[in-house]
Design an enzyme around this catalytic site. Sequence first.
Site, mmCIF file in Angstrom:
data_model
loop_
_atom_site.group_PDB
_atom_site.id
_atom_site.type_symbol
_atom_site.label_atom_id
_atom_site.label_comp_id
_atom_site.label_asym_id
_atom_site.label_seq_id
_atom_site.Cartn_x
_atom_site.Cartn_y
_atom_site.Cartn_z
ATOM 1 N N GLY A 166 0.977 4.834 1.976
ATOM 2 C CA GLY A 166 0.451 5.616 3.088
ATOM 3 C C GLY A 166 0.580 7.097 2.794
ATOM 4 N N GLY A 167 0.358 7.896 3.812
ATOM 5 C CA GLY A 167 0.409 9.336 3.634
ATOM 6 C C GLY A 167 1.756 9.819 3.133
ATOM 7 N N PHE A 168 2.829 9.140 3.491
ATOM 8 C CA PHE A 168 4.128 9.692 3.113
ATOM 9 C C PHE A 168 5.103 8.670 2.551
ATOM 10 C CE2 PHE A 168 6.129 7.978 6.838
ATOM 11 C CZ PHE A 168 5.191 8.054 7.841
ATOM 12 N N GLY A 169 4.601 7.568 2.065
ATOM 13 C CA GLY A 169 5.511 6.613 1.446
ATOM 14 C C GLY A 169 4.848 5.262 1.319
ATOM 15 N N GLY B 72 0.822 -1.205 0.000
ATOM 16 C CA GLY B 72 0.000 0.000 0.000
ATOM 17 C C GLY B 72 0.850 1.246 0.000
ATOM 18 N N ASP C 78 -7.347 12.421 10.501
ATOM 19 C CA ASP C 78 -7.500 11.821 9.165
ATOM 20 C C ASP C 78 -8.176 10.465 9.278
ATOM 21 O OD1 ASP C 78 -5.289 11.190 6.315
ATOM 22 O OD2 ASP C 78 -7.426 11.651 6.453
ATOM 23 N N LYS D 204 6.409 0.710 7.175
ATOM 24 C CA LYS D 204 6.104 1.955 6.484
ATOM 25 C C LYS D 204 7.422 2.666 6.246
ATOM 26 C CE LYS D 204 2.346 5.217 7.208
ATOM 27 N NZ LYS D 204 1.454 5.670 8.287
ATOM 28 N N VAL E 71 4.130 1.171 1.923
ATOM 29 C CA VAL E 71 4.074 0.225 3.024
ATOM 30 C C VAL E 71 4.417 -1.151 2.461
ATOM 31 C CG1 VAL E 71 2.623 -0.759 4.806
ATOM 32 C CG2 VAL E 71 2.275 1.603 4.109
#
Length: 831
Positions: free
Chosen positions: A519-522, A517, A636, A538, A524
């Site tokens: 994520g918000g900043f990179g 996946g 979030d 992550k 996973v």
Amino acid sequence: MGKSSTIFPYCLVISLFVLVSSSSGTDTIQQLQNISDGQTLVSAGGIFVLGFFSPGDSGKRYLGIWFAVSNTTVVWVANRDKPLNGSSGILRIDTSGNLVLTGNPPNTIFWSTGQTSSVGATAQLLDSGNFVLREGSSLTAGDFLWQSFDHPTDTMLAGMKIGPDYRTGRDRNLTAWRNATDPSPGRFTYKLDPRGMGQPFVLDNTTVIYRSGPWNGLRFSGTPTTKSYTMFNFTVVHNLEETYYQYGITQEPTLARLVTDHSGVARRLLWDSKKAGWQELWSSDLDRCSNYSLCGPNGVCNSDASVACNCLRGFRVKHQDEWNIRNWSGGCVRNTSLNCTDGDGFRLETGMRLPDTVNSTVDMGMNLDECRETCRKNCSCVAYASANISGGESGCITWIGDLIDIRTFGEVEDGQNIYIRLAKADLEEILGNPSKKKHWAIIAVTVASALVLLSSVLWGYCIWRKRNQKAEAIIEHGSRFQSINNGLTDENNDLPLFDLDTIALATNKFADANKIGKGGFGYVYKGKFLDGREVAVKRLSSHSEEGIEEFTTEVRLIAKLQHRSLVRLLGCCIEGGERLLVYEYMPNSSLDVFIFGDVQKRRLLDWEKRLDIILGVARGLLYLHQDSRLRVIHRDLKAANILLDEAMNPKISDFGTARIFGRNQMEDNTIKIVGTIGYMSPEYIINGNFSEKSDIFSFGVLVLEIISGRKNQWVSQKNTHMQLLANAWRLCRDNQCDKLLDDTLRPPTKFSDVLRYMKVGLLCVQESPDDRPTMQEVVLMLANRTSVLPQAEKPGFFKPTSLAAAAQWFSDGYNSLSSANVITLTNVEGR
Ligand SMILES: *[C@@H]1O[C@H](CO)[C@@H](O)[C@H](O)[C@H]1NC(C)=O
Ligand SMILES: *[C@@H]1O[C@H](CO)[C@@H](O)[C@H](O)[C@H]1NC(C)=O
Ligand SMILES: *[C@@H]1O[C@H](CO)[C@@H](O)[C@H](O)[C@H]1NC(C)=O
Ligand SMILES: *[C@@H]1O[C@H](CO)[C@@H](O)[C@H](O)[C@H]1NC(C)=O
Ligand SMILES: *[C@@H]1O[C@H](CO)[C@@H](O)[C@H](O)[C@H]1NC(C)=O
Ligand SMILES: *[C@@H]1O[C@H](CO)[C@@H](O)[C@H](O)[C@H]1NC(C)=O
Ligand SMILES: *[C@@H]1O[C@H](CO)[C@@H](O)[C@H](O)[C@H]1NC(C)=O
Ligand SMILES: *[C@@H]1O[C@H](CO)[C@@H](O)[C@H](O)[C@H]1NC(C)=O
Ligand SMILES: *[C@@H]1O[C@H](CO)[C@@H](O)[C@H](O)[C@H]1NC(C)=O
Ligand SMILES: *[C@@H]1O[C@H](CO)[C@@H](O)[C@H](O)[C@H]1NC(C)=O
Ligand SMILES: *[C@@H]1O[C@H](CO)[C@@H](O)[C@H](O)[C@H]1NC(C)=O
Ligand SMILES: *[C@@H]1O[C@H](CO)[C@@H](O)[C@H](O)[C@H]1NC(C)=O
């Protein structure tokens, strides 16, 4: 089913017949010609054969038509109730043009068409299996004097019509053989009842034992598998001359038949040339709900339930003692009898096989609204539905009296919508107490002024934001570097540190195959340590500065948070340029995959599970807001951030954007807006104000999404708005909350629970933060069946116009500001 593979056996059969038959595989009999026992007609394509046969070892001879590929599959019998004596039969066209079957004693007529023609006649066996008689000697003359398709026995072939012919007064039905070796008419009949939209019945003598639902323009409501037959097309035709049901084959060459066997079961079969046998596609005894009216009047049959029968909502069991011993024939009666003048309403039931339409009225000219009005005005009308669902809903069926033989389907798409009339008291019983009356005029004025205010505020804010973007970007940069430096040293001594080599090994050097996946900043990654433990890693993008702050926040926060509804951080790694977070691995990915997925995915989360998930998330959020050592606002919360463990328990994840609140702090104001469109509360978007109540708004959106299976979409195109919230609020205000339910699921058994959750969801998305409940109140309301819920005020972003303004702001902001990192929008559309 390739042409070559099916033709080959035909050729074989034909050549066999050529050897034994003096008629040499012809398909016609001219006037004064004959075929005798031992001779056959074979249709031009070699598909059907007409000749004499004896079923079983009865010794009795019949003239019939069978499939060339299977000479025991007789589809039509001429002299079904007058067997020939020995092999004496002769079929010929006599001097008057009549097709007659004679045998011993000589000149005894065993069967004839009863048609005559002064110019003579010609009989031909067609490749459809139809045996036809034409005037004269031409094989192309249009009208048939007579055809076997008008006189079916027990089998329906493609192109055949089943149903009444008003011109001749004949019913074209399938009458089963008496037994496997006796073709004479037996007890069972398959026929099309023309009343209503037309529905097929299987009768035992005169008693209905099976009913397909009525025709609905596409198929018979309640013959689920017909939908999957891409090789068939179905029609039902009503006109002054006839009503009939017909099917065609769209994928030639396919051999198929529908037969009513001597045990009273109708079956649709398809020839499997590889196995040289018939494959059953459908039968009228598929499950226990097939028995006509098993659950009695106003009962609903569900073959998947442990107890097949249930009452329609608003009805109760008539004879409880009999019902308890599974004699459901008494059915159900209304809880409250209808009072035509005062407040009856309609309740939608979805996924139903429509009730018997023999006493119904159909009007194809009405739409559903007109239908509703017609039904409402007629005091004896008890239900209505669309008559035709091909190409949208149109037409109107209304029912009077009892509703008979309803069933519900696991596959909701196989069923249909029906609106059942209920007394006010029963509607309220089902939907919860009615709302207090509102003064709509006052509300309208308030809304209008609020709107004007809102739009101007938005507009002003927008301009202000643009002007300030550059300065903000610089400030953000500076503070980020600071936090990464002091974030991980002093505060996190209790968090295990992993070394990079271990993690690289576990994730196969961050192989693409291990990516699970973004994520918000990179990305996973899935990893597996040598001891077999599975983890999710992550990885902060190494060459981007984005997310360093989020990384730090997450490490600082989540290390200190322990709750079964929060995803667990096992440790982290800061080495070289890498910043990694190691989490417990969640095998079932995230909630959005299920609730917005395809039908199979959605059904993995039944109603009970969905409610469990909502409660789990609520408890996790309560912990964050109130019970943890810190006071955390997630900021979030969304379906994609709810991960599911192997038992589908929810775990809130992604704390990169969370903020810690002081114990007494009520509200914070942020220049940097983070979150996901669709989940953010109005006050947060407009003023940057966030508080627990903005999380609660997001939670409310999540609840409504879980229940409806629909995203609260908010894309920056014209005419889009937060439809889900507005729809949900309007529907529930009109006592139609149930229309919101994800209709790919079976209707919930405990609707009242789902309803309560839905109402709590609506309370959470109210426009004013002060109106929204706290998480503690939410958990209480969810968990307590008897809690009395207040009526929800309008949700945030109720009016499309304000939304359009906000959406415009968003699109501008997103395009021009995102590069400067002022607004962080994570995954606008979800993953
Ligand atoms: C049947 O046809 C054959 C010739 O095709 C003829 O010899 C025979 O007499 C006919 N039988 C009857 C009963 O018409
Ligand atoms: C059907 O075929 C079998 C074998 O091919 C043959 O023995 C039998 O007589 C045939 N029956 C009919 C009615 O033609
Ligand atoms: C059948 O034919 C036999 C002789 O072929 C005759 O004895 C018998 O009576 C006939 N039966 C009927 C019902 O016609
Ligand atoms: C079936 O059709 C036949 C022939 O039209 C008719 O005599 C019979 O009554 C019909 N059966 C039923 C159950 O309608
Ligand atoms: C079928 O019914 C006939 C009478 O109609 C009877 O003589 C015969 O034994 C039955 N056959 C079977 C297999 O039940
Ligand atoms: C069918 O019903 C009629 C009238 O109800 C009855 O007379 C007849 O015997 C029944 N036939 C069978 C085969 O049960
Ligand atoms: C079914 O489709 C075939 C081929 O497309 C067509 O010839 C036939 O008329 C159709 N039959 C019905 C009942 O719609
Ligand atoms: C359904 O009907 C069949 C035949 O009429 C009967 O044998 C069976 O017991 C019935 N099933 C139920 C669940 O009533
Ligand atoms: C029927 O009404 C009674 C009270 O009159 C109520 O307790 C019960 O829940 C109602 N049942 C249904 C199915 O609505
Ligand atoms: C089933 O219940 C009904 C009343 O609901 C009764 O009339 C009937 O006799 C019962 N049937 C059996 C088989 O007990
Ligand atoms: C229907 O309701 C009205 C008002 O509640 C009442 O006056 C009337 O008697 C009721 N009629 C019936 C048939 O119950
Ligand atoms: C249709 O109406 C008749 C007469 O009122 C009734 O006896 C019968 O049960 C009704 N049938 C259905 C399926 O509603």
